[in-house]
Motif scaffolding. Structure first.
Motif, PDB file in Angstrom:
ATOM      1  N   LEU A   1     -14.282  40.739  14.292  1.00 24.69           N
ATOM      2  CA  LEU A   1     -14.023  42.045  13.677  1.00 24.69           C
ATOM      3  C   LEU A   1     -15.283  42.903  13.577  1.00 24.69           C
ATOM      4  N   HIS A   2     -16.393  42.376  14.092  1.00 29.69           N
ATOM      5  CA  HIS A   2     -17.632  43.164  14.132  1.00 29.69           C
ATOM      6  C   HIS A   2     -17.545  44.232  15.216  1.00 29.69           C
ATOM      7  N   ARG A   3     -18.367  45.266  15.070  1.00 27.50           N
ATOM      8  CA  ARG A   3     -18.494  46.246  16.159  1.00 27.50           C
ATOM      9  C   ARG A   3     -19.701  45.851  17.012  1.00 27.50           C
ATOM     10  N   PRO A   4     -19.710  46.289  18.305  1.00 25.72           N
ATOM     11  CA  PRO A   4     -20.812  45.894  19.189  1.00 25.72           C
ATOM     12  C   PRO A   4     -22.194  46.153  18.593  1.00 25.72           C
ATOM     13  N   SER A   5     -22.342  47.264  17.840  1.00 27.37           N
ATOM     14  CA  SER A   5     -23.661  47.584  17.277  1.00 27.37           C
ATOM     15  C   SER A   5     -24.113  46.555  16.241  1.00 27.37           C
ATOM     16  N   GLN A   6     -23.167  45.745  15.766  1.00 28.42           N
ATOM     17  CA  GLN A   6     -23.518  44.734  14.765  1.00 28.42           C
ATOM     18  C   GLN A   6     -23.835  43.379  15.411  1.00 28.42           C
ATOM     19  N   LEU A   7     -23.912  43.359  16.752  1.00 25.82           N
ATOM     20  CA  LEU A   7     -24.184  42.104  17.462  1.00 25.82           C
ATOM     21  C   LEU A   7     -25.544  42.159  18.138  1.00 25.82           C
ATOM     22  N   SER A   8     -26.076  40.985  18.441  1.00 26.71           N
ATOM     23  CA  SER A   8     -27.316  40.919  19.235  1.00 26.71           C
ATOM     24  C   SER A   8     -26.972  41.180  20.698  1.00 26.71           C
ATOM     25  N   GLY A   9     -28.000  41.428  21.512  1.00 25.35           N
ATOM     26  CA  GLY A   9     -27.796  41.690  22.944  1.00 25.35           C
ATOM     27  C   GLY A   9     -27.048  40.552  23.641  1.00 25.35           C
ATOM     28  N   GLY A  10     -27.471  39.326  23.341  1.00 25.40           N
ATOM     29  CA  GLY A  10     -26.835  38.164  23.967  1.00 25.40           C
ATOM     30  C   GLY A  10     -25.377  38.020  23.541  1.00 25.40           C
ATOM     31  N   GLN A  11     -25.118  38.314  22.268  1.00 28.80           N
ATOM     32  CA  GLN A  11     -23.737  38.232  21.776  1.00 28.80           C
ATOM     33  C   GLN A  11     -22.865  39.282  22.460  1.00 28.80           C
ATOM     34  N   ARG A  12     -23.396  40.488  22.619  1.00 25.00           N
ATOM     35  CA  ARG A  12     -22.643  41.556  23.305  1.00 25.00           C
ATOM     36  C   ARG A  12     -22.308  41.141  24.727  1.00 25.00           C
ATOM     37  N   GLN A  13     -23.303  40.530  25.381  1.00 26.02           N
ATOM     38  CA  GLN A  13     -23.074  40.133  26.765  1.00 26.02           C
ATOM     39  C   GLN A  13     -22.012  39.037  26.830  1.00 26.02           C
ATOM     40  N   ARG A  14     -21.985  38.153  25.828  1.00 24.31           N
ATOM     41  CA  ARG A  14     -20.935  37.119  25.804  1.00 24.31           C
ATOM     42  C   ARG A  14     -19.565  37.749  25.599  1.00 24.31           C
ATOM     43  N   VAL A  15     -19.501  38.800  24.764  1.00 21.95           N
ATOM     44  CA  VAL A  15     -18.231  39.515  24.570  1.00 21.95           C
ATOM     45  C   VAL A  15     -17.789  40.148  25.893  1.00 21.95           C
ATOM     46  N   ALA A  16     -18.763  40.717  26.633  1.00 23.85           N
ATOM     47  CA  ALA A  16     -18.436  41.347  27.922  1.00 23.85           C
ATOM     48  C   ALA A  16     -17.873  40.307  28.905  1.00 23.85           C
ATOM     49  N   VAL A  17     -18.408  39.076  28.851  1.00 25.48           N
ATOM     50  CA  VAL A  17     -17.886  38.013  29.720  1.00 25.48           C
ATOM     51  C   VAL A  17     -16.457  37.657  29.295  1.00 25.48           C
ATOM     52  N   VAL A  18     -16.233  37.542  27.997  1.00 27.75           N
ATOM     53  CA  VAL A  18     -14.880  37.226  27.510  1.00 27.75           C
ATOM     54  C   VAL A  18     -13.889  38.324  27.916  1.00 27.75           C
ATOM     55  N   ARG A  19     -14.319  39.567  27.776  1.00 28.82           N
ATOM     56  CA  ARG A  19     -13.426  40.677  28.170  1.00 28.82           C
ATOM     57  C   ARG A  19     -13.085  40.594  29.665  1.00 28.82           C
TER      58      ARG A  19
END
Ligand SMILES: Nc1ncnc2c1ncn2[C@@H]1O[C@H](COP(=O)(O)OP(=O)(O)OP(=O)(O)O)[C@@H](O)[C@H]1O
Ligand SMILES: [Mg+2]
Length: 226
Positions: free
Chosen positions: A138-156
């Motif tokens: 439920l976090h927004r991308p701005s609340q994540l670290s760079g690596g976490q964002r990239q993991r979300v992009a892989v999941v998407r």
């Protein structure tokens, strides 16, 4: 299987100057294999990945995915192929800042009216669990670290169960630790889910984990696998 036959791509700029970026590229990637493409900046790596991912059309030659020549497809048909069969991870992840992690991941499922919202949500949560981010859904991308964002992009990129995972510099903006984690994740997906993986990368460390390594230089692909 993915096949490129005599693929060329030129760009014409406003001043009528033509730039031949790719010339007569031939490539075969069997289902479930992994391939790294390396090469200097401006050599055409993103251009090539965009052609494979049906985001752009070649100037000449054919891109064939499991027997379908992408040139024979209308723009609507190409959009369906992109949505269903291809997962794309961009260098700068392109997550929507106003949406939560979960909403970002579910976005590609909205195009398919037949998919069940509950099933998609369950799958998103299972994938998030695999990348250790279920507690951040439920976090927004701005609340994540760079690596976490990239993991979300892989999941998407994986949410619609694609046959191909295409990643353009997936570790480009990450530190060593996060790069290694993303590299492990991509290799794990390739090996466990039989997803064909094509990665453009500057990281020889990531490239060395792939079945095959090719270098794009002067418009041509050269085999440099040891
Ligand atoms: N839409 C476009 N219109 C005109 N020229 C383009 C376009 N896209 C890319 N190019 C040109 O094509 C060449 C290859 O660009 P591309 O983005 O594919 O390189 P790259 O290998 O991905 O580089 P990098 O490692 O810096 O990301 C460059 O010279 C670029 O200027
Ligand atoms: Mg690029």
């Amino acid at each position: 299987m993915l096949k490129l036959i005599n693929v060329s791509k030129s760009y014409e700029s406003a001043a009528d100057i033509r730039e031949d970026v790719l010339t007569d590229i031939n490539l075969k990637v069997e289902k479930g294999k992994s391939l790294a493409i390396i090469g200097p900046s401006g050599s055409g790596k993103s251009t090539l990945l965009n052609l494979i991912g049906a985001l752009d059309r070649p100037t000449a030659g054919s891109v064939i995915i499991d027997g379908t020549d992408l040139a024979s497809q209308t723009d609507t048909q190409l959009a369906a192929i992109r949505n269903k069969r291809i997962g794309f991870v961009f260098q700068l992840h392109h997550l929507l800042p106003q949406c939560s992690v979960l909403e970002n991941i579910l976005l590609p499922t909205l195009a398919d009216k037949s998919s069940q919202a509950d099933d998609c949500k369950q799958r998103a949560m299972d994938l998030l669990e695999q990348v250790d981010l279920k507690n951040k859904m439920l976090h927004r991308p701005s609340q994540l670290s760079g690596g976490q964002r990239q993991r979300v992009a892989v999941v998407r990129a994986l949410i619609n169960e694609p046959d191909f995972l295409l990643a353009d510099e997936p570790t480009g903006s990450l530190d060593k630790n996060n790069s290694e984690n993303i590299a492990k994740l991509l290799i794990d997906i390739n090996q466990r889910q039989n997803v064909t993986l094509i990665v453009v990368t500057h990281s020889t460390q990531l490239a060395e984990h792939m079945d095959e390594m090719l270098m794009l230089i002067n418009g041509k692909l050269k085999n440099i696998t040891e």
